[in-house]
Scaffold this motif. Sequence first.
Motif, PDB file in Angstrom:
ATOM      1  N   VAL A   1       0.831  -1.203   0.000  1.00  0.00           N
ATOM      2  CA  VAL A   1       0.000   0.000   0.000  1.00  0.00           C
ATOM      3  C   VAL A   1       0.867   1.254   0.000  1.00  0.00           C
ATOM      4  O   VAL A   1       0.602   2.208  -0.739  1.00  0.00           O
ATOM      5  N   MET A   2       1.905   1.273   0.805  1.00  0.00           N
ATOM      6  CA  MET A   2       2.793   2.438   0.841  1.00  0.00           C
ATOM      7  C   MET A   2       3.486   2.654  -0.506  1.00  0.00           C
ATOM      8  O   MET A   2       3.646   3.791  -0.967  1.00  0.00           O
ATOM      9  N   ALA A   3       3.858   1.575  -1.150  1.00  0.00           N
ATOM     10  CA  ALA A   3       4.572   1.678  -2.425  1.00  0.00           C
ATOM     11  C   ALA A   3       3.690   2.292  -3.506  1.00  0.00           C
ATOM     12  O   ALA A   3       4.132   3.165  -4.266  1.00  0.00           O
ATOM     13  N   VAL A   4       2.442   1.846  -3.591  1.00  0.00           N
ATOM     14  CA  VAL A   4       1.544   2.337  -4.639  1.00  0.00           C
ATOM     15  C   VAL A   4       1.001   3.724  -4.302  1.00  0.00           C
ATOM     16  O   VAL A   4       1.013   4.632  -5.129  1.00  0.00           O
ATOM     17  N   ASN A   5       0.505   3.889  -3.081  1.00  0.00           N
ATOM     18  CA  ASN A   5      -0.250   5.092  -2.725  1.00  0.00           C
ATOM     19  C   ASN A   5       0.612   6.307  -2.425  1.00  0.00           C
ATOM     20  O   ASN A   5       0.148   7.441  -2.572  1.00  0.00           O
ATOM     21  N   LEU A   6       1.845   6.084  -1.989  1.00  0.00           N
ATOM     22  CA  LEU A   6       2.654   7.219  -1.543  1.00  0.00           C
ATOM     23  C   LEU A   6       4.025   7.278  -2.215  1.00  0.00           C
ATOM     24  O   LEU A   6       4.382   8.279  -2.830  1.00  0.00           O
ATOM     25  N   GLN A   7       4.801   6.207  -2.117  1.00  0.00           N
ATOM     26  CA  GLN A   7       6.168   6.260  -2.638  1.00  0.00           C
ATOM     27  C   GLN A   7       6.194   6.494  -4.136  1.00  0.00           C
ATOM     28  O   GLN A   7       7.049   7.240  -4.640  1.00  0.00           O
ATOM     29  N   ALA A   8       5.282   5.884  -4.873  1.00  0.00           N
ATOM     30  CA  ALA A   8       5.250   6.080  -6.320  1.00  0.00           C
ATOM     31  C   ALA A   8       4.960   7.537  -6.677  1.00  0.00           C
ATOM     32  O   ALA A   8       5.534   8.082  -7.632  1.00  0.00           O
ATOM     33  N   GLN A   9       4.087   8.175  -5.924  1.00  0.00           N
ATOM     34  CA  GLN A   9       3.812   9.591  -6.176  1.00  0.00           C
ATOM     35  C   GLN A   9       5.060  10.436  -5.930  1.00  0.00           C
ATOM     36  O   GLN A   9       5.371  11.345  -6.707  1.00  0.00           O
ATOM     37  N   LEU A  10       5.764  10.131  -4.854  1.00  0.00           N
ATOM     38  CA  LEU A  10       7.007  10.842  -4.556  1.00  0.00           C
ATOM     39  C   LEU A  10       8.034  10.638  -5.670  1.00  0.00           C
ATOM     40  O   LEU A  10       8.647  11.596  -6.165  1.00  0.00           O
ATOM     41  N   ASP A  11       8.235   9.391  -6.061  1.00  0.00           N
ATOM     42  CA  ASP A  11       9.272   9.072  -7.052  1.00  0.00           C
ATOM     43  C   ASP A  11       8.971   9.687  -8.410  1.00  0.00           C
ATOM     44  O   ASP A  11       9.856  10.270  -9.064  1.00  0.00           O
ATOM     45  N   ILE A  12       7.731   9.549  -8.870  1.00  0.00           N
ATOM     46  CA  ILE A  12       7.376  10.058 -10.194  1.00  0.00           C
ATOM     47  C   ILE A  12       7.442  11.579 -10.224  1.00  0.00           C
ATOM     48  O   ILE A  12       7.976  12.181 -11.169  1.00  0.00           O
ATOM     49  N   THR A  13       6.919  12.216  -9.185  1.00  0.00           N
ATOM     50  CA  THR A  13       6.943  13.685  -9.149  1.00  0.00           C
ATOM     51  C   THR A  13       8.375  14.200  -9.134  1.00  0.00           C
ATOM     52  O   THR A  13       8.719  15.151  -9.856  1.00  0.00           O
ATOM     53  N   GLN A  14       9.232  13.580  -8.324  1.00  0.00           N
ATOM     54  CA  GLN A  14      10.623  14.020  -8.269  1.00  0.00           C
ATOM     55  C   GLN A  14      11.316  13.825  -9.609  1.00  0.00           C
ATOM     56  O   GLN A  14      12.086  14.687 -10.054  1.00  0.00           O
ATOM     57  N   ALA A  15      11.032  12.708 -10.275  1.00  0.00           N
ATOM     58  CA  ALA A  15      11.639  12.454 -11.578  1.00  0.00           C
ATOM     59  C   ALA A  15      11.204  13.499 -12.600  1.00  0.00           C
ATOM     60  O   ALA A  15      12.011  13.956 -13.421  1.00  0.00           O
ATOM     61  N   LEU A  16       9.955  13.894 -12.554  1.00  0.00           N
ATOM     62  CA  LEU A  16       9.468  14.912 -13.478  1.00  0.00           C
ATOM     63  C   LEU A  16      10.089  16.274 -13.179  1.00  0.00           C
ATOM     64  O   LEU A  16      10.403  17.038 -14.097  1.00  0.00           O
ATOM     65  N   LEU A  17      10.278  16.568 -11.909  1.00  0.00           N
ATOM     66  CA  LEU A  17      10.929  17.824 -11.536  1.00  0.00           C
ATOM     67  C   LEU A  17      12.387  17.841 -11.998  1.00  0.00           C
ATOM     68  O   LEU A  17      12.915  18.883 -12.410  1.00  0.00           O
ATOM     69  N   ASP A  18      13.035  16.689 -11.927  1.00  0.00           N
ATOM     70  CA  ASP A  18      14.458  16.606 -12.267  1.00  0.00           C
ATOM     71  C   ASP A  18      14.721  16.546 -13.766  1.00  0.00           C
ATOM     72  O   ASP A  18      15.805  16.919 -14.224  1.00  0.00           O
ATOM     73  N   ALA A  19      13.753  16.064 -14.532  1.00  0.00           N
ATOM     74  CA  ALA A  19      13.945  15.880 -15.973  1.00  0.00           C
ATOM     75  C   ALA A  19      13.777  17.212 -16.691  1.00  0.00           C
ATOM     76  O   ALA A  19      12.691  17.801 -16.691  1.00  0.00           O
TER      77      ALA A  19
END
Length: 456
Positions: free
Chosen positions: A316-334
């Motif tokens: 649940v943590m991986a899908v609901n929270l960590q994925a949002q963190l990871d994807i958003t950070q990747a978009l900010l960095d790209a």
Amino acid sequence: MADWYTNFANSGFGTTITKQLGLPRPVELRRYEPGQPLLPGPVVIGSAGAGRLRDTVTAVLRDAGVTVQSPVTADGATGGEELGAVVLDASGLTGPADLASAHDFLAPAIKRLRASGRVLVLADPPADATTPAQAAARQAVDGLVRSVGKELLDGSTANAVFVPEGAEASLAAPLRFFLSGRSAYVDGQLLTLSAADVPANPDEEKPLAGKVAVVTGAARGIGAEIAKVMARDGAHVVAVDVPAAGDALARVANEIGGTALQLDITAADASQRLVEHLRERRAADGRQGVDVVVHNAGITRDKLLVNMDAARWNTVMAVNLQAQLDITQALLDADGVLRDGARVVCVSSQSGIAGNRGQTNYAASKAGVIGMVRAWAPEFAARGATINAVAPGFIVTEMTAKMPFGTREIGSRINSLQQGGLPVDVAETIAWLSQPASAGVNGQTVRVCGQSMLGA
């Protein structure tokens, strides 16, 4: 999915039965349809305190074709026409004594409010007050609005917007949203604006025209409805979901003329794959990069905490929270992928605010989303972008239809509107937060719960 009881209670036979038995009779809510007027009746605008926003509000409403009437007096002197909305400009409150004017205006005006009417209170943020008395008066708006929302009948709602000095230009989009049918299931909510560069003369029918929007968890339910509403509003939608949902995802994408992207957002390379898709594959049709990202994908794995295994918690943590963190950070960095003026909208939950028995993992993840949004807001503002969250309450979906009857009915009735929301209610709020005109809404969490009795 529809709310069967609401449909029954508003049928000829159902109306008779509910009246005879004294049962609640939730009404069919006024929901947005393209081309409909902002309000189905006139609006009255009153003041409590200095009222510095009245001219701005009047101009926005008249531009939208709304008739603005004089304030209603205690004896109802302005006539008998039902009102579409009541707007109180409570900016400039200096102390509790000023609140008497709020009562004097609202009490007679609300009596003339039509079904699915709107009450909207505008005020200065309590955090900006310079004296305890001023802070008390401004904070009183919170209790006033939440209570009015619980007193209104026939599908009407009450909400508030805190407008700091200098943020007046940000008011038009929230004003139109809270008065329109887009906010049908948003009740008892308070939003704080910030100063921002807001585009002039936005396209009300196609506010997302020319935009590229990514929606995760788009194969079914709320996610599919988000994709449809975003497309209706003019966006090209990149619909994302897991490979196992590929067929359903393709149907959604084909229906809206979008693009299907099969992707497990918890995979180690998920963020990079999404970035590459937006940067390279979208460039082929001139739509390189992304304007809107909707983090909708989410799962539940319910158990009491004492009986919950690590797999349930971690998944649940991986899908609901960590994925949002990871994807958003990747978009900010790209570089160049997240376009100027981008909008990120994250789906939280009422459970993340109120908690829920047997959902410690889910509630913790959804509360984490709210914290993430709040923390990221300054960085997004510095980029001319925004990040916000929506927190749905009880929404009628195929998933809730499988709940035990008693649990389902209680969950859908314990709110001011006495009914469950529909997926489109969540989608409309997300689409509004995604608009360029919503630049002054940042770091906020909007509950789409009909003012649930659970939580704040």
